[in-house]
Write a protein that holds these residues in place. Structure first.
Motif, mmCIF file in Angstrom:
data_model
loop_
_atom_site.group_PDB
_atom_site.id
_atom_site.type_symbol
_atom_site.label_atom_id
_atom_site.label_comp_id
_atom_site.label_asym_id
_atom_site.label_seq_id
_atom_site.Cartn_x
_atom_site.Cartn_y
_atom_site.Cartn_z
ATOM 1 N N HIS A 229 0.789 -0.998 -0.053
ATOM 2 C CA HIS A 229 -0.163 -0.278 0.580
ATOM 3 C C HIS A 229 0.790 1.577 -0.403
ATOM 4 N N GLU A 230 2.062 1.366 0.949
ATOM 5 C CA GLU A 230 2.298 2.567 1.047
ATOM 6 C C GLU A 230 3.848 2.902 0.035
ATOM 7 N N VAL A 231 3.523 1.616 -0.986
ATOM 8 C CA VAL A 231 4.933 1.932 -2.745
ATOM 9 C C VAL A 231 4.476 3.540 -2.741
ATOM 10 N N ARG A 232 3.159 3.239 -3.466
ATOM 11 C CA ARG A 232 2.654 4.631 -3.990
ATOM 12 C C ARG A 232 3.231 5.864 -3.713
ATOM 13 N N ALA A 235 6.879 6.086 -4.243
ATOM 14 C CA ALA A 235 6.800 6.536 -5.877
ATOM 15 C C ALA A 235 6.443 7.500 -6.472
ATOM 16 N N GLU A 236 5.331 8.260 -5.817
ATOM 17 C CA GLU A 236 5.129 9.708 -6.263
ATOM 18 C C GLU A 236 6.121 11.220 -5.650
ATOM 19 N N GLY A 242 13.264 13.262 -6.528
ATOM 20 C CA GLY A 242 13.965 12.953 -6.382
ATOM 21 C C GLY A 242 14.155 12.243 -5.333
ATOM 22 N N ILE A 243 15.504 11.131 -5.484
ATOM 23 C CA ILE A 243 15.733 9.847 -4.753
ATOM 24 C C ILE A 243 16.322 10.677 -3.342
ATOM 25 N N SER A 244 16.868 11.762 -3.586
ATOM 26 C CA SER A 244 17.914 12.736 -2.160
ATOM 27 C C SER A 244 17.048 12.830 -1.450
#
Ligand code: NAP
Length: 327
Positions: A229-232, A235-236, A242-244
């Protein structure tokens, strides 16, 4: 790398040319509406009995049988599924498209793997949106656009690039950026990303993490929430910042686990597997295997996924969150 925006792109090539959009699915609907709203003369080509005919007419679009729509157009946008494209090209497009016409693809697969060998007199270009059909339409409707990759495979008339640029502008891509690419680059990177990250990588990562927690005795519902569930939200955030910068907004504990446990889960073994998958895409082994095994692998994979505990738990929990579909 060359990236072009609205002011850099030539726009006029489609002003006097009719465009036939073949297919009214995810991309067909989005692109036909965007072109129409950009002032392009567009007709949708749908085969007899298409269940989408009424939907296209209800949007105010012109709809004709594919061969008629192609004959009256200069540009044909091939927005039927990739596996159907060779047959559609052979049976409908090649006999009907005028000499010096232009084929536009949204993905390079059929051309890159030689499944279509276009007539020598045709221009053949690609405008590949970096987004699903719904986004291509919704973001255009907001006055913006998703980015796209643009490539020319065959320039028979000398106008292939200007037609492709005009198409990209009309579909809204010039707002976000049009990257000059090639059919090979688009096809190979797209297949690789599906396998390593977006579909294969993500689905297997989530499923294995869920199984690990359940096997250790945790409640499946709790495992579902934290692993799927928390992937969303992550990802958003990753897409927006960006990752950093995502790392700056998670807790120190999460960030420490990211640096120290992440590389154990996705380590050198995964890198070797990614390199192997990419090599199979590039040398054609993946597509040969696909042809031989797709009809066996898909039904079995779907059956296993449907019967997995993750689905049973997910269906129950999602029923309490109808807002998920509305967001
Ligand atoms: N899905 C995406 O968001 C996305 C993103 C980027 C690129 N692309 C690319 O865009 C292209 C189109 O993909 P899509 O997902 O939009 O396709 P899709 O939704 O599956 O296309 C459905 C449409 O194709 C027609 N069609 C299917 N088989 C046909 C056949 N044998 N003969 C004639 N028409 C046929 C259907 O006709 P009926 O109406 O008669 O059923 C329907 O109108 C592909 O090259 C794909 O790789 C897609």
């Amino acid at each position: 790398m060359t990236i072009l925006y609205n002011n850099d792109l030539s726009r006029d090539a489609l002003a006097s040319r009719r465009v036939c959009v073949l297919g009214f699915g995810a991309q067909g609907r989005a692109q036909a509406l965007n072109l129409r709203d950009s002032g392009i003369d567009v007709v949708v080509g749908l085969r007899e009995g298409s269940s989408r005919r009424d939907a296209a007419l209800a949007e105010g679009l012109a709809v004709e049988e594919p061969a008629d729509a192609i004959r009256s157009s200069h540009v044909v946008v091939v927005l039927v599924p990739d596996v159907a494209q060779p047959e559609v090209y052979r049976d409908v497009i090649a006999p009907s498209l005028r000499e010096g016409g232009c084929l536009v693809f949204a993905h390079g697969f059929a051309i890159q793997y030689g499944r279509i060998e276009p007539r020598a007199d045709l221009d053949v270009v690609m405008v590949a949106p970096m987004g699903i059909g719904e986004q291509v339409r919704a973001i255009y409707a907001r006055g913006a656009g998703v980015p796209a990759l643009l490539a020319v495979h065959q320039d028979a008339t000398g106008e292939a690039m200007s037609i492709a640029q005009s198409y990209a502008t009309a579909n809204g891509h010039g707002h976000a950026g049009v990257i000059m690419s090639s059919f090979a680059e688009e096809t190979e990177t797209d297949l690789f990303a599906e396998q390593a990250v977006l579909c294969g990588g993500l689905h297997h990562l989530v499923t294995m993490a869920f199984e690990t927690l359940v096997e250790a005795g945790y409640q499946p519902e709790v495992a579902y929430f934290c692993c799927l569930h928390e992937v969303r939200y992550m990802a958003e955030m990753m897409q927006r910042r960006g990752i950093s910068r995502v790392r700056e907004s998670i807790s120190d504990i999460a960030e420490y686990g990211d640096y120290t446990r992440g590389p154990r889960v996705i380590g050198e073994e995964s890198r070797a597997a990614m390199r192997a998958a990419l090599a199979e895409i590039r040398d054609g082994r993946f597509t040969r295997e696909l042809d031989a095994r797709v009809n066996d692998v898909l039904p079995e994979g779907r059956r296993q996924a449907r019967e997995h505990l993750l689905e049973e738990v997910g269906a129950k929990l999602r029923a309490g969150m109808p807002w998920l579909d509305e967001d």
